[in-house]
Design a protein around this motif. Structure first.
Motif, PDB file in Angstrom:
ATOM      1  N   ILE A 195       1.992   2.731  -3.718  1.00  0.00           N
ATOM      2  CA  ILE A 195       0.792   3.081  -4.111  1.00  0.00           C
ATOM      3  C   ILE A 195       0.708   4.777  -4.797  1.00  0.00           C
ATOM      4  CG2 ILE A 195      -1.751   3.011  -4.685  1.00  0.00           C
ATOM      5  CD1 ILE A 195      -0.317   0.849  -4.937  1.00  0.00           C
ATOM      6  N   PRO A 196       1.379   5.496  -4.176  1.00  0.00           N
ATOM      7  CA  PRO A 196       1.099   6.681  -4.597  1.00  0.00           C
ATOM      8  C   PRO A 196       2.312   6.825  -5.275  1.00  0.00           C
ATOM      9  CG  PRO A 196       0.829   6.723  -1.945  1.00  0.00           C
ATOM     10  CD  PRO A 196       1.381   5.813  -1.968  1.00  0.00           C
ATOM     11  N   ALA A 226      -7.545   3.103  -3.260  1.00  0.00           N
ATOM     12  CA  ALA A 226      -8.130   4.585  -2.731  1.00  0.00           C
ATOM     13  C   ALA A 226      -6.410   5.308  -2.569  1.00  0.00           C
ATOM     14  CB  ALA A 226      -8.215   4.568  -1.066  1.00  0.00           C
ATOM     15  N   ARG A 227      -6.114   4.293  -2.559  1.00  0.00           N
ATOM     16  CA  ARG A 227      -4.145   4.689  -2.634  1.00  0.00           C
ATOM     17  C   ARG A 227      -4.378   5.747  -3.956  1.00  0.00           C
ATOM     18  NH1 ARG A 227       0.563   3.777   1.980  1.00  0.00           N
ATOM     19  NH2 ARG A 227      -1.786   3.648   4.451  1.00  0.00           N
ATOM     20  N   TRP A 228      -4.410   4.316  -4.977  1.00  0.00           N
ATOM     21  CA  TRP A 228      -3.787   5.210  -6.917  1.00  0.00           C
ATOM     22  C   TRP A 228      -5.181   5.967  -6.809  1.00  0.00           C
ATOM     23  CZ3 TRP A 228      -0.626   3.414 -10.373  1.00  0.00           C
ATOM     24  CH2 TRP A 228      -1.275   4.209 -11.738  1.00  0.00           C
ATOM     25  N   LYS A 229      -6.178   6.421  -6.740  1.00  0.00           N
ATOM     26  CA  LYS A 229      -6.975   7.006  -7.057  1.00  0.00           C
ATOM     27  C   LYS A 229      -6.998   8.203  -5.885  1.00  0.00           C
ATOM     28  CE  LYS A 229     -10.926   4.525  -8.061  1.00  0.00           C
ATOM     29  NZ  LYS A 229     -12.589   3.885  -8.187  1.00  0.00           N
ATOM     30  N   ALA A 230      -6.191   8.292  -5.334  1.00  0.00           N
ATOM     31  CA  ALA A 230      -6.533   9.629  -4.233  1.00  0.00           C
ATOM     32  C   ALA A 230      -5.513  10.490  -5.138  1.00  0.00           C
ATOM     33  CB  ALA A 230      -5.725   9.449  -3.030  1.00  0.00           C
ATOM     34  N   VAL A 231      -4.594   9.695  -5.857  1.00  0.00           N
ATOM     35  CA  VAL A 231      -3.070  10.645  -6.558  1.00  0.00           C
ATOM     36  C   VAL A 231      -4.224  10.957  -8.221  1.00  0.00           C
ATOM     37  CG1 VAL A 231      -1.395  10.417  -7.396  1.00  0.00           C
ATOM     38  CG2 VAL A 231      -1.738   9.926  -5.338  1.00  0.00           C
ATOM     39  N   GLU A 256      -8.055  -0.584   0.333  1.00  0.00           N
ATOM     40  CA  GLU A 256      -7.182  -0.054   0.238  1.00  0.00           C
ATOM     41  C   GLU A 256      -5.699   0.623  -0.624  1.00  0.00           C
ATOM     42  OE1 GLU A 256      -3.621   1.197   3.611  1.00  0.00           O
ATOM     43  OE2 GLU A 256      -4.110  -0.711   3.234  1.00  0.00           O
ATOM     44  N   LEU A 257      -5.141  -0.442  -1.411  1.00  0.00           N
ATOM     45  CA  LEU A 257      -4.665  -0.535  -2.503  1.00  0.00           C
ATOM     46  C   LEU A 257      -5.292   0.864  -3.446  1.00  0.00           C
ATOM     47  CD1 LEU A 257      -3.184  -4.151  -2.302  1.00  0.00           C
ATOM     48  CD2 LEU A 257      -2.525  -1.752  -2.196  1.00  0.00           C
ATOM     49  N   ALA A 266       0.906  -1.159  -0.301  1.00  0.00           N
ATOM     50  CA  ALA A 266       0.056  -0.026   0.056  1.00  0.00           C
ATOM     51  C   ALA A 266       0.886   1.093   0.262  1.00  0.00           C
ATOM     52  CB  ALA A 266      -1.004   0.118   0.945  1.00  0.00           C
ATOM     53  N   ASP A 267       1.713   1.565   0.666  1.00  0.00           N
ATOM     54  CA  ASP A 267       3.245   2.684   0.928  1.00  0.00           C
ATOM     55  C   ASP A 267       3.024   2.356  -0.929  1.00  0.00           C
ATOM     56  OD1 ASP A 267       1.805   2.635   3.423  1.00  0.00           O
ATOM     57  OD2 ASP A 267       3.911   2.140   4.023  1.00  0.00           O
TER      58      ASP A 267
END
Length: 259
Positions: A202-203, A234-239, A231-232, A199-200
């Motif tokens: 992904i950004p 969400a972290r991708w879509k956050a960027v 979670e994976l 997960a860390d």
């Protein structure tokens, strides 16, 4: 070539952003179908069955079961499903009416042009490549031969410990952000990146030119595959948001796909 496959082609609609690779040995003793079901609920967009030790009959049955789970989730038209390496199994499954959208092959598997000739214009063909040099060679393949590239590893992994980027001088290493962007810039095809992704990571990946990430253990080995996938994603879509990478240009004149 006559299309005997009853499903609409996904060659121009697949989404590499959340790509799950798994086989029975990756699921911590849980049924393969349960993990796929939970990953789909969490937002997985692409599924690859990789079971190196299974025979053709076993792989075909696994494919049937996974395809049913995808259908049960009403995602037969939105989640692509491919099988690793075994073009023969993909060919057989598709002629049995099983929703298998294509194959993912490595550099030492069947030649991409032969896989395309066997599976026809409707199927997805993915290919592994670790370096810019390989990508440039891949770009010279006939138009319409492959659809995407899988690149890695980002980290060394237990599921594929032999995987590494091997340079011309024999040096081995993993990929970093700069190398990912170099591969993507050199490539005529969308690139999905994996190998020990967590997960860390992904950004950083979402900030590159990659079309998505692929994982095995981060989802299939997680205590809660749905939560891990969510979670994976969400972290991708956050960027990245909902933006998707374009598809490789190809001659669609011979394609029978319904758009």
């Amino acid at each position: 070539m006559t299309n005997e496959y009853p499903y609409t082609s996904m060659r121009d609609r697949f989404d590499l952003s959340a790509y799950l690779v798994l086989g029975p040995d990756d699921c911590k003793g849980r049924p393969l179908t349960d993990v796929v079901d939970r990953a789909l609920a969490g937002g997985a967009t692409f599924v690859q069955l990789r079971a190196k030790n299974a025979d053709a009959g076993e792989l075909t049955q696994m494919a049937r079961d996974i395809a049913q789970i995808i259908e049960n989730n009403d995602k037969s038209d939105s989640v692509a499903f491919v099988i690793d390496d075994r073009v023969d199994v993909v060919w057989q499954a598709r002629r049995k009416g099983i929703k298998v959208d294509g194959v993912h092959i490595g550099q030492t598997d069947m030649e991409p042009a032969q896989a395309r000739a066997l599976l026809g214009d409707e199927a997805i063909v993915g290919l592994s490549a670790q370096t810019e040099r390989l990508v440039r060679l891949i770009n010279e393949l006939p138009d319409g031969c492959i659809d995407y590239i899988g690149a890695g590893p980002l980290h060394y992994t237990n599921t594929k410990p032999e995987a590494a980027v091997v340079e011309d001088d024999g040096a081995k290493h993993t990929l970093d952000e700069t190398q990912i962007n170099t591969i993507c810039s050199a490539c005529d095809f969308p690139v999905v990146v994996g190998g020990g992704v967590k997960a860390d990571d992904i950004p950083m990946l979402a900030g590159t030119k990659a079309a998505g990430w692929f994982v095995v253990s981060a989802i299939a080995g997680a205590p809660d595959p749905e939560a891990a996938t969510r979670e994976l994603v969400a972290r991708w879509k956050a960027v990245r948001g909902d933006a998707k990478h374009g598809y490789a240009k190809r001659d669609t004149a011979r394609s029978h796909a319904t758009r």
